[in-house]
Write a protein that holds these residues in place. Structure first.
Motif, PDB file in Angstrom:
ATOM      1  N   PRO A 139       0.759  -1.188   0.101  1.00 28.83           N
ATOM      2  CA  PRO A 139       0.004  -0.039   0.007  1.00 28.83           C
ATOM      3  C   PRO A 139       0.958   1.273   0.011  1.00 28.83           C
ATOM      4  O   PRO A 139       0.339   2.325  -0.262  1.00 28.83           O
ATOM      5  CB  PRO A 139      -0.794  -0.121   1.184  1.00 28.83           C
ATOM      6  CG  PRO A 139      -0.623  -1.648   1.853  1.00 28.83           C
ATOM      7  CD  PRO A 139       0.698  -1.995   1.247  1.00 28.83           C
ATOM      8  N   LEU A 140       2.171   1.293   0.281  1.00 28.80           N
ATOM      9  CA  LEU A 140       2.937   2.286   0.433  1.00 28.80           C
ATOM     10  C   LEU A 140       3.113   2.980  -0.878  1.00 28.80           C
ATOM     11  O   LEU A 140       3.442   4.152  -0.956  1.00 28.80           O
ATOM     12  CB  LEU A 140       4.441   2.094   1.140  1.00 28.80           C
ATOM     13  CG  LEU A 140       4.108   1.731   2.554  1.00 28.80           C
ATOM     14  CD1 LEU A 140       5.760   1.679   3.343  1.00 28.80           C
ATOM     15  CD2 LEU A 140       3.557   3.021   3.406  1.00 28.80           C
ATOM     16  N   GLY A 141       3.180   2.083  -1.956  1.00 29.21           N
ATOM     17  CA  GLY A 141       3.374   2.644  -3.417  1.00 29.21           C
ATOM     18  C   GLY A 141       2.228   3.529  -3.692  1.00 29.21           C
ATOM     19  O   GLY A 141       2.598   5.087  -3.746  1.00 29.21           O
ATOM     20  N   PRO A 142       1.017   3.387  -3.781  1.00 27.77           N
ATOM     21  CA  PRO A 142      -0.068   4.304  -3.961  1.00 27.77           C
ATOM     22  C   PRO A 142      -0.198   5.573  -2.871  1.00 27.77           C
ATOM     23  O   PRO A 142      -0.355   6.866  -3.279  1.00 27.77           O
ATOM     24  CB  PRO A 142      -1.370   3.510  -3.779  1.00 27.77           C
ATOM     25  CG  PRO A 142      -0.864   2.025  -4.101  1.00 27.77           C
ATOM     26  CD  PRO A 142       0.380   2.017  -3.409  1.00 27.77           C
ATOM     27  N   VAL A 145       2.601   8.005  -4.032  1.00 26.33           N
ATOM     28  CA  VAL A 145       1.972   8.820  -5.087  1.00 26.33           C
ATOM     29  C   VAL A 145       0.844   9.799  -4.552  1.00 26.33           C
ATOM     30  O   VAL A 145       0.847  11.030  -5.210  1.00 26.33           O
ATOM     31  CB  VAL A 145       1.434   7.615  -6.010  1.00 26.33           C
ATOM     32  CG1 VAL A 145       0.852   8.554  -7.251  1.00 26.33           C
ATOM     33  CG2 VAL A 145       2.376   6.630  -6.631  1.00 26.33           C
ATOM     34  N   ALA A 146       0.114   9.520  -3.889  1.00 27.89           N
ATOM     35  CA  ALA A 146      -0.897  10.294  -3.108  1.00 27.89           C
ATOM     36  C   ALA A 146      -0.284  11.511  -2.642  1.00 27.89           C
ATOM     37  O   ALA A 146      -0.875  12.574  -2.426  1.00 27.89           O
ATOM     38  CB  ALA A 146      -1.823   9.384  -2.469  1.00 27.89           C
ATOM     39  N   LEU A 147       0.775  11.194  -1.708  1.00 31.46           N
ATOM     40  CA  LEU A 147       1.504  12.317  -0.996  1.00 31.46           C
ATOM     41  C   LEU A 147       1.936  13.300  -2.107  1.00 31.46           C
ATOM     42  O   LEU A 147       1.892  14.560  -1.681  1.00 31.46           O
ATOM     43  CB  LEU A 147       2.601  11.745  -0.211  1.00 31.46           C
ATOM     44  CG  LEU A 147       3.339  12.609   0.583  1.00 31.46           C
ATOM     45  CD1 LEU A 147       2.512  13.350   1.684  1.00 31.46           C
ATOM     46  CD2 LEU A 147       4.581  11.946   1.356  1.00 31.46           C
ATOM     47  N   ALA A 153      -6.122  12.020   2.263  1.00 27.64           N
ATOM     48  CA  ALA A 153      -6.938  10.866   2.519  1.00 27.64           C
ATOM     49  C   ALA A 153      -6.425   9.529   1.975  1.00 27.64           C
ATOM     50  O   ALA A 153      -6.697   8.618   2.781  1.00 27.64           O
ATOM     51  CB  ALA A 153      -8.291  11.157   1.964  1.00 27.64           C
ATOM     52  N   THR A 154      -5.939   9.391   0.823  1.00 31.07           N
ATOM     53  CA  THR A 154      -5.568   8.341   0.143  1.00 31.07           C
ATOM     54  C   THR A 154      -4.281   7.761   0.867  1.00 31.07           C
ATOM     55  O   THR A 154      -3.979   6.442   1.401  1.00 31.07           O
ATOM     56  CB  THR A 154      -5.164   8.200  -1.242  1.00 31.07           C
ATOM     57  OG1 THR A 154      -6.326   8.829  -2.001  1.00 31.07           O
ATOM     58  CG2 THR A 154      -4.647   7.098  -1.861  1.00 31.07           C
TER      59      THR A 154
END
Length: 216
Positions: A139-142, A145-147, A153-154
């Motif tokens: 989950p750290l990949g997305p 990217v969201a950061l 929120a993501t």
């Protein structure tokens, strides 16, 4: 080309998240099941196993083959132990060498049974942290990217999944590690007990055979 490979790896990695979560849930279920199982095993079997082995061995040394069977039945040995000892005791018309081989086979069967009894917990100990780490990294990949896009929120959702999977993997592994350690100590004691009694039964059977041949 690099972009194509990166996208393919990203898709594979994200596709593994659901199976990883399923496996972690299975490990958590195993740890809960085995925790309940060891409590039941303690009260149903281990606590009742209070056989006075030195006294039992002494009685075997002064008893006939028929009386030995009664001593085994009346003892506090486990059902599996009694069954294996009776299988050795009831062997007829066999030399001491053949009886020794039979005893080794029965003992190996007991060891195999107890090894299989700890397969699930040992597997959870080894693979629980691995899948916990996978559930953390995927989950750290997305999330990263969201950061970069300012989507907090993501990012929060990704970090929540990462922490939850890490906790699940470590807790299930820790619980199963303790359970495996306790059971292996119990089972090692069971094996030593049945091996000691088998040795004495072999000695008594061999003496009975010598007496029978001498009378002939």
């Amino acid at each position: 080309m690099n972009s194509l490979l990166s996208n393919a790896l990203h898709m594979v990695g994200q596709a593994l998240l659901i199976p990883c979560l399923v496996v972690l849930m299975a490990f958590m279920a195993i740890s809960v099941w085995e925790f309940g199982g060891i409590i039941v095993e303690y009260f149903m079997e281990h606590r009742k196993l209070k056989a006075d082995i030195p006294t039992l061995i002494k009685n075997i040394a002064t008893s006939s083959r028929e009386d030995i069977g009664k001593l085994i039945d009346e003892s506090a040995l486990l059902y599996r132990q009694k069954k294996a000892l009776h299988a050795l005791l009831e062997a007829e018309n066999m030399s001491k060498t053949s009886l020794t081989a039979l005893a080794q086979r029965l003992l190996a069967n007991e060891e195999d049974y107890y090894e299989r009894a700890t397969i699930l917990t040992d597997l959870t100990v080894k693979l629980g942290p691995v899948f916990g780490l996978l559930g953390t990294l995927i989950p750290l990949g997305p999330g990263i990217v969201a950061l970069g896009q300012g989507d907090t929120a993501t990012l929060s959702a990704s970090l929540g999944v990462a922490f939850d999977t890490t906790i699940a993997g470590l807790i299930s592994a820790a619980v199963c590690y303790v359970i495996s350690g306790i059971r292996k100590r119990w089972y090692n004691d069971y094996i030593i007990t049945i091996e000691t009694i088998m040795i004495n039964i072999l000695e008594e059977v061999a003496q009975d055979d010598k007496k029978f041949r001498h009378q002939e």
